[in-house]
Design an enzyme around this catalytic site. Structure first.
Site, PDB file in Angstrom:
ATOM      1  N   TYR A 156      35.036   6.909 -36.485  1.00  0.00           N
ATOM      2  CA  TYR A 156      36.048   7.141 -37.533  1.00  0.00           C
ATOM      3  C   TYR A 156      35.540   6.670 -38.897  1.00  0.00           C
ATOM      4  O   TYR A 156      35.658   7.386 -39.900  1.00  0.00           O
ATOM      5  CB  TYR A 156      37.324   6.393 -37.143  1.00  0.00           C
ATOM      6  CG  TYR A 156      38.487   6.569 -38.088  1.00  0.00           C
ATOM      7  CD1 TYR A 156      39.307   7.685 -38.015  1.00  0.00           C
ATOM      8  CD2 TYR A 156      38.786   5.593 -39.045  1.00  0.00           C
ATOM      9  CE1 TYR A 156      40.388   7.843 -38.876  1.00  0.00           C
ATOM     10  CE2 TYR A 156      39.859   5.733 -39.906  1.00  0.00           C
ATOM     11  CZ  TYR A 156      40.660   6.866 -39.809  1.00  0.00           C
ATOM     12  OH  TYR A 156      41.727   7.014 -40.670  1.00  0.00           O
ATOM     13  N   ALA A 158      32.488   6.292 -39.874  1.00  0.00           N
ATOM     14  CA  ALA A 158      31.403   7.180 -40.327  1.00  0.00           C
ATOM     15  C   ALA A 158      31.984   8.457 -40.923  1.00  0.00           C
ATOM     16  O   ALA A 158      31.532   8.941 -41.973  1.00  0.00           O
ATOM     17  CB  ALA A 158      30.476   7.507 -39.154  1.00  0.00           C
TER      18      ALA A 158
HETATM   19  P1  NDP Z   1      49.004  11.203 -37.588  1.00  0.00           P
HETATM   20  O1  NDP Z   1      48.309  10.950 -36.301  1.00  0.00           O
HETATM   21  O2  NDP Z   1      50.366  10.645 -37.795  1.00  0.00           O
HETATM   22  O3  NDP Z   1      49.059  12.804 -37.862  1.00  0.00           O
HETATM   23  C1  NDP Z   1      47.881  13.550 -37.720  1.00  0.00           C
HETATM   24  C2  NDP Z   1      48.096  14.951 -38.224  1.00  0.00           C
HETATM   25  O4  NDP Z   1      46.852  15.664 -38.135  1.00  0.00           O
HETATM   26  C3  NDP Z   1      49.105  15.747 -37.408  1.00  0.00           C
HETATM   27  O5  NDP Z   1      49.807  16.606 -38.264  1.00  0.00           O
HETATM   28  C4  NDP Z   1      48.222  16.547 -36.455  1.00  0.00           C
HETATM   29  O6  NDP Z   1      48.821  17.765 -36.018  1.00  0.00           O
HETATM   30  C5  NDP Z   1      47.046  16.841 -37.373  1.00  0.00           C
HETATM   31  N1  NDP Z   1      45.810  17.156 -36.652  1.00  0.00           N
HETATM   32  C6  NDP Z   1      45.105  16.373 -35.809  1.00  0.00           C
HETATM   33  N2  NDP Z   1      44.025  17.022 -35.351  1.00  0.00           N
HETATM   34  C7  NDP Z   1      44.036  18.252 -35.924  1.00  0.00           C
HETATM   35  C8  NDP Z   1      43.208  19.396 -35.841  1.00  0.00           C
HETATM   36  N3  NDP Z   1      42.107  19.413 -35.077  1.00  0.00           N
HETATM   37  N4  NDP Z   1      43.544  20.489 -36.555  1.00  0.00           N
HETATM   38  C9  NDP Z   1      44.650  20.504 -37.333  1.00  0.00           C
HETATM   39  N5  NDP Z   1      45.484  19.449 -37.449  1.00  0.00           N
HETATM   40  C10 NDP Z   1      45.177  18.347 -36.740  1.00  0.00           C
HETATM   41  O7  NDP Z   1      48.003  10.689 -38.711  1.00  0.00           O
HETATM   42  P2  NDP Z   1      48.282   9.975 -40.126  1.00  0.00           P
HETATM   43  O8  NDP Z   1      49.366  10.655 -40.834  1.00  0.00           O
HETATM   44  O9  NDP Z   1      48.348   8.529 -39.893  1.00  0.00           O
HETATM   45  O10 NDP Z   1      46.889  10.258 -40.845  1.00  0.00           O
HETATM   46  C11 NDP Z   1      46.697  11.292 -41.788  1.00  0.00           C
HETATM   47  C12 NDP Z   1      45.340  11.092 -42.437  1.00  0.00           C
HETATM   48  O11 NDP Z   1      45.317   9.819 -43.070  1.00  0.00           O
HETATM   49  C13 NDP Z   1      44.180  11.092 -41.436  1.00  0.00           C
HETATM   50  O12 NDP Z   1      43.053  11.717 -42.007  1.00  0.00           O
HETATM   51  C14 NDP Z   1      43.906   9.620 -41.254  1.00  0.00           C
HETATM   52  O13 NDP Z   1      42.582   9.379 -40.845  1.00  0.00           O
HETATM   53  C15 NDP Z   1      44.198   9.087 -42.630  1.00  0.00           C
HETATM   54  N6  NDP Z   1      44.484   7.660 -42.653  1.00  0.00           N
HETATM   55  C16 NDP Z   1      45.544   7.142 -41.962  1.00  0.00           C
HETATM   56  C17 NDP Z   1      45.792   5.782 -41.982  1.00  0.00           C
HETATM   57  C18 NDP Z   1      46.948   5.149 -41.259  1.00  0.00           C
HETATM   58  O14 NDP Z   1      46.992   3.889 -41.183  1.00  0.00           O
HETATM   59  N7  NDP Z   1      47.904   5.896 -40.733  1.00  0.00           N
HETATM   60  C19 NDP Z   1      44.908   4.871 -42.734  1.00  0.00           C
HETATM   61  C20 NDP Z   1      43.849   5.531 -43.450  1.00  0.00           C
HETATM   62  C21 NDP Z   1      43.649   6.875 -43.387  1.00  0.00           C
HETATM   63  P3  NDP Z   1      49.765  17.814 -34.684  1.00  0.00           P
HETATM   64  O15 NDP Z   1      51.056  17.119 -35.053  1.00  0.00           O
HETATM   65  O16 NDP Z   1      49.967  19.268 -34.440  1.00  0.00           O
HETATM   66  O17 NDP Z   1      49.041  17.101 -33.612  1.00  0.00           O
END
Ligand code: NDP
Length: 247
Positions: A156, A158
């Site tokens: 992650y 990376a």
């Molecule tokens: P969530 O796990 O709450 O939501 C993830 C979202 O990404 C969902 O809408 C999911 O869709 C979608 N998703 C996952 N895989 C795919 C894929 N292969 N194709 C299309 N959509 C996909 O994550 P967060 O809201 O917490 O995170 C959002 C972003 O913020 C991420 O990039 C995360 O790395 C980053 N982030 C989050 C932090 C945190 O503490 N929460 C901290 C720092 C960064 P579905 O619902 O259909 O599965």
């Protein structure tokens, strides 16, 4: 008038968490928003309903962004439906945590393919469209854990560090095309992703956050809105939204 009235946006991973908050924030300021999701159609549809209640319109687009053809077809479909594509927020991301001696190739590849390759596929499909418009705003969601050691998250961290590097080079290459490319790097933010962290570890993490609490998805969304609404002279930059956890 909203701050981005008449603009169109695609937010990946908009069914839940940070992506949902970003989609709502952009819609609140007048954008029409395409909501990408991987599996959770019902949740994405609920976000679309909230957007319609705000007086804007939403488009649901299912696609696995880690598959190049799906990601690119999605971007093309959104641009075709909306007639233009002004804003791309590469937000979708996953974790598959394990300490390095136990991390499998599958865990490594899945995270890189989703978090990093997905960002590239969507961006590379959007760039020709935005170049033709002489306007585009791309915001890539990285993480504090792309900047500091994150035990159990070599894959992650990376992927998220690479997003920061990708952002800078993309911004430099596109600087004359009317497209800005920036990063928002959240710290620990209350979403399903963070709920997966065991409670004792959450308590330990919180004790190291100078502001004494986790972030709210809406606080990340406000930084994205700033970049797309007011960031005309900002490119290749990174906004850390982490309660002071990493300075
Ligand atoms: P969530 O796990 O709450 O939501 C993830 C979202 O990404 C969902 O809408 C999911 O869709 C979608 N998703 C996952 N895989 C795919 C894929 N292969 N194709 C299309 N959509 C996909 O994550 P967060 O809201 O917490 O995170 C959002 C972003 O913020 C991420 O990039 C995360 O790395 C980053 N982030 C989050 C932090 C945190 O503490 N929460 C901290 C720092 C960064 P579905 O619902 O259909 O599965």
């Amino acid at each position: 008038m909203g701050r981005i009235e008449g603009k169109t946006a695609l937010v990946t991973g908009a069914s839940r968490g940070i992506g949902r908050a970003i989609a709502l924030e952009l819609a609140r300021e007048g954008a029409r928003v395409a909501l990408n999701f991987a599996h959770n159609e019902a949740k994405a549809a609920a976000v679309a309903k909230e957007i319609e209640e705000l007086g804007s319109s939403a488009l649901l687009v299912q696609a696995n962004i880690s598959v190049a053809a799906e990601a690119r077809a999605m971007v093309d479909k959104v641009a075709e439906e909306f007639k233009h594509l002004d804003i791309l927020v590469n937000n979708a991301g996953i974790t598959r945590d394990a300490l390095l001696p136990r991390m499998t190739d599958e865990q490594w590849v899945e995270v890189i393919e989703t978090n990093l390759n997905g960002c590239f596929y969507c961006s590379s499909a959007a760039i020709p469209i935005m170049t033709a418009q002489s306007f585009g705003r791309i915001v890539n969601i990285s993480s504090m854990n792309g900047q500091v050691p994150a035990l159990g998250q070599a894959n992650y961290s990376a992927s998220k560090g690479a997003i920061i590097a990708f952002t800078r080079t993309a911004a430099a290459e596109l600087v004359h095309s009317g497209i800005t490319v920036n990063t928002v790097a959240p710290g620990f933010t209350e979403t399903d992703m963070f709920d997966a962290v065991p409670a004792p570890l959450q308590a330990k993490i919180k004790s190291h956050i100078p502001m004494g609490r986790f972030g709210h998805p809406e606080e990340i969304a406000k930084a994205v809105l700033f970049l797309v609404a007011d960031g005309d002279y900002i490119t290749g930059q990174q906004i850390n939204v982490n309660g002071g956890a990493h300075m």
